[in-house]
Design a protein around this motif. Sequence first.
Motif, short mmCIF file in Angstrom:
data_model
loop_
_atom_site.label_atom_id
_atom_site.label_comp_id
_atom_site.label_asym_id
_atom_site.label_seq_id
_atom_site.Cartn_x
_atom_site.Cartn_y
_atom_site.Cartn_z
N UNK A 541 54.46 -6.38 -9.81
CA UNK A 541 53.42 -6.38 -8.79
C UNK A 541 52.21 -7.20 -9.19
N UNK A 542 51.81 -7.19 -10.46
CA UNK A 542 50.60 -7.87 -10.87
C UNK A 542 50.76 -9.38 -10.73
N UNK A 543 49.79 -10.03 -10.11
CA UNK A 543 49.90 -11.45 -9.81
C UNK A 543 49.88 -12.31 -11.07
N UNK A 544 49.06 -11.93 -12.04
CA UNK A 544 48.93 -12.79 -13.21
C UNK A 544 49.93 -12.45 -14.29
N UNK A 545 50.94 -11.69 -13.95
CA UNK A 545 51.95 -11.33 -14.95
C UNK A 545 52.81 -12.52 -15.36
N UNK A 546 52.95 -13.51 -14.48
CA UNK A 546 53.80 -14.65 -14.78
C UNK A 546 52.99 -15.93 -14.86
N UNK A 547 51.70 -15.84 -14.80
CA UNK A 547 50.85 -17.01 -14.84
C UNK A 547 50.17 -17.12 -16.21
N UNK A 548 49.11 -17.90 -16.25
CA UNK A 548 48.35 -18.05 -17.49
C UNK A 548 47.81 -16.70 -17.93
N UNK A 549 47.83 -16.42 -19.24
CA UNK A 549 47.31 -15.13 -19.71
C UNK A 549 45.88 -14.91 -19.27
N UNK A 550 45.50 -13.65 -19.17
CA UNK A 550 44.15 -13.30 -18.74
C UNK A 550 43.12 -13.85 -19.73
N UNK A 551 41.87 -14.03 -19.31
CA UNK A 551 40.86 -14.62 -20.19
C UNK A 551 40.61 -13.83 -21.46
N UNK A 552 40.73 -12.51 -21.40
CA UNK A 552 40.46 -11.68 -22.58
C UNK A 552 41.75 -11.49 -23.36
N UNK A 553 42.31 -12.59 -23.87
CA UNK A 553 43.51 -12.56 -24.69
C UNK A 553 43.21 -13.31 -25.98
N UNK A 554 43.02 -12.57 -27.05
CA UNK A 554 42.68 -13.19 -28.33
C UNK A 554 43.35 -12.39 -29.45
N UNK A 555 44.67 -12.54 -29.55
CA UNK A 555 45.44 -11.80 -30.54
C UNK A 555 45.34 -12.49 -31.89
N UNK A 556 45.01 -11.77 -32.96
CA UNK A 556 44.76 -12.41 -34.26
C UNK A 556 45.99 -12.97 -34.94
N UNK A 557 47.20 -12.67 -34.44
CA UNK A 557 48.41 -13.23 -35.05
C UNK A 557 48.97 -14.38 -34.23
N UNK A 558 48.17 -14.90 -33.31
CA UNK A 558 48.59 -16.10 -32.58
C UNK A 558 48.40 -17.31 -33.48
#
Length: 725
Positions: A541-558
């Motif tokens: 259902x969520x629109x941004x589930x298949x698009x660019x990640x949300x702005x607050x995405x900052x995982x330290x193991x990336x």
Amino acid sequence: MADSTEVTRSWASPLATLALSIPILILVSRRTGTKWQNFPPFFLLTLLSGAWFMIVSETVSEPYLDEIFHIPQAQRYCEGKFLEWDDKITTPPGLYLFSILLQKTAATVKLPWVFSCDTSSLRITNVLGLIVLASLTLLCRHEIESRLYEAHSSVRLKAISKYAVHTAFNIALFPLLFFFSGLYYTDVISTAVVVGGYLNHLKRVGRDRSSFVSDLITVLLGTLSLFMRQTNVFWIVVWMGGLEAVHALKTLRPQHAEQPFMTTLTDQVKFYAWRYSVGDVHDPPLNLAWPDDMLFTAISLGIAALCNPIRVIRQIWPYLSVLAAFASFVAWNGGVVLGDKSNHVATIHLAQLLYIWPFFAFFSLPLLLPHVIPILDIAGNVSRSLSQSGQRAGSSQPSKTSRSFESSRSVKSKRPEGSKARDTRSTVSQVALETPSLGSPSPALRTADFIFNSKFIPWIIYTLLTFVVSTAIVKFNTIIHPFTLADNRHYMFYIFRYTIRRGSLIRFMLIIPYTISRWMVWGTLAGCADWISSSNRELCSARYNVNEPAPYTSHPLWIARGTKKTQTNVEYPQDMSLVPSSSASTDGELRGTVEDDPLLVSAEPTSTSTGLIFLLATTLSLMTAPLVEPRYFILPWVMWRLLVPAWRVHDHAHINSLFEGVAPRSIVGKTKEIFKRYDVRLVLETLWFVAINVATGYIFLMKPYVWKDEQGRNLEDGRLQRFMW
């Protein structure tokens, strides 16, 4: 003549409540831009609650159970005797003050007979409170949808969704709230006041900085909530204050920084500690969050708060003021409760955090239907495997080693490309192979990458940890309050009798339903969670589930790889106070989109930080209560229910297949269209709540009994006892 007067008085309060509710409904309709579209369900709610009140007043005319304390105390207040207090009452006098307000209002309009502070008049306070609560929950759900939608759009939402209207209606029908709306208990009004404070909070986070007037209103509403119940401090200070602290950190909106390729875990930690300190926190949508995402969300927000204390304090000082007022009260009172302190001693009772999940699962059973999908997936895969193995029996097949190799190559990471900033190609080992000139990753970085970029290891660790903690809680912290054992008028007496009190083996076996319930309830809050339906991710259902990640995405193991140097290019949401009014063409385009997909604005899940703060507030509000009381779970359930996103049945092939072959194609098509435009779980939830309310109401009214001692003599002067929550 006396009978005629009594009939007139019995109808006076319901008619007055109906008359008072009409201005509330008109105001709500005007605030949400829907004119009279919201009137029918709320009018029906008024009739249902009024009918329940009248039936209770006719059948149970005398004060019952806790009413024997609340009603005489309220009548003293109506007489102006504010210094007289019953020591058996544990909660503050907020409910009585609301009743006095109704009494004074009736006297002002020259209709003192409408509200005369008798038992019937006092009970009508909660009927009106239920209508107010439904109106406030409607406005809250509208604000939640607006915040989530406007984070991805420059267009403001004005019209309220049908999902929000039906959600508010169902919250008012919630069995514990609806049941006590017919009695003079504190639950309905207390919940309404806290929800009013939550609405104020949602308004405050609509802009970067709150005004001084808004701060004062927040202090006033927080103090008012403490006049209703002491435990409301957790929902005002921890829940709303915590959410506003996160909001303050997110208004930093730092520029995205290119990340260099790093070969040591220390460099990786230093880089992300710096990013978190400037506000580049990790807070993905809850439907994309795995256990490690929750861990790093908490860490990133903690670092950001420590590095930006002035910004946080400026936003949350009203809530700190409410906390200071509560601490002053506790110091003056010598404890949290006002009266009966010997039976209400605060203790650490962590088992409450296990009991709450079956409570949620039972009452929200229709909302958990999407979790049938993984079960259908497993059953379908097993069935296909068995049929294929039978067909291939005796035929030549590729070797087991070959099949295993091909399968391993096709296995996807838990960080699918598009829905997560990390994917299989971004792992350290592959970067090292493709860019040997940059150096070899350290063993520590390799180990961290192996753990946190694995599809299964975080879940294995999480599952084992929760089972260990649950086992320890059951063994060392199962508390059975004397009230639970002594009072067989409450359903909790029988729940304990046939489960927890059956023996230690049963207690430990209950960890399984606790865990399953928690998984399903949390998944419902997440919506179409990535770990539930990873094979059907594009249908969520969520629109941004298949698009660019949300702005607050900052995982330290990336890991920075190739030309991709940032996890996401999505811009941070604008200051909502600066969003321009949409033009006619843009507004028309949005309206057309919403008309084609009515659930568009309702299907967005909340953030991971919101889920974590909800868990913290729930934990603190329950863990000090030794008595297991279903009414303590009302506020956690209401806040959880407000955050539950809509779900599209038509998005899931398994549900569609249920209709194929069992109905004509035209009917199937119409059914799919209905399910596409409406979350059918809400209809089932309404029917479920009505069934529970009818059953518990019938038992309460029609199945009274008399307490007897072992010799068969009547106790309590032969007064009728009734089963209730």
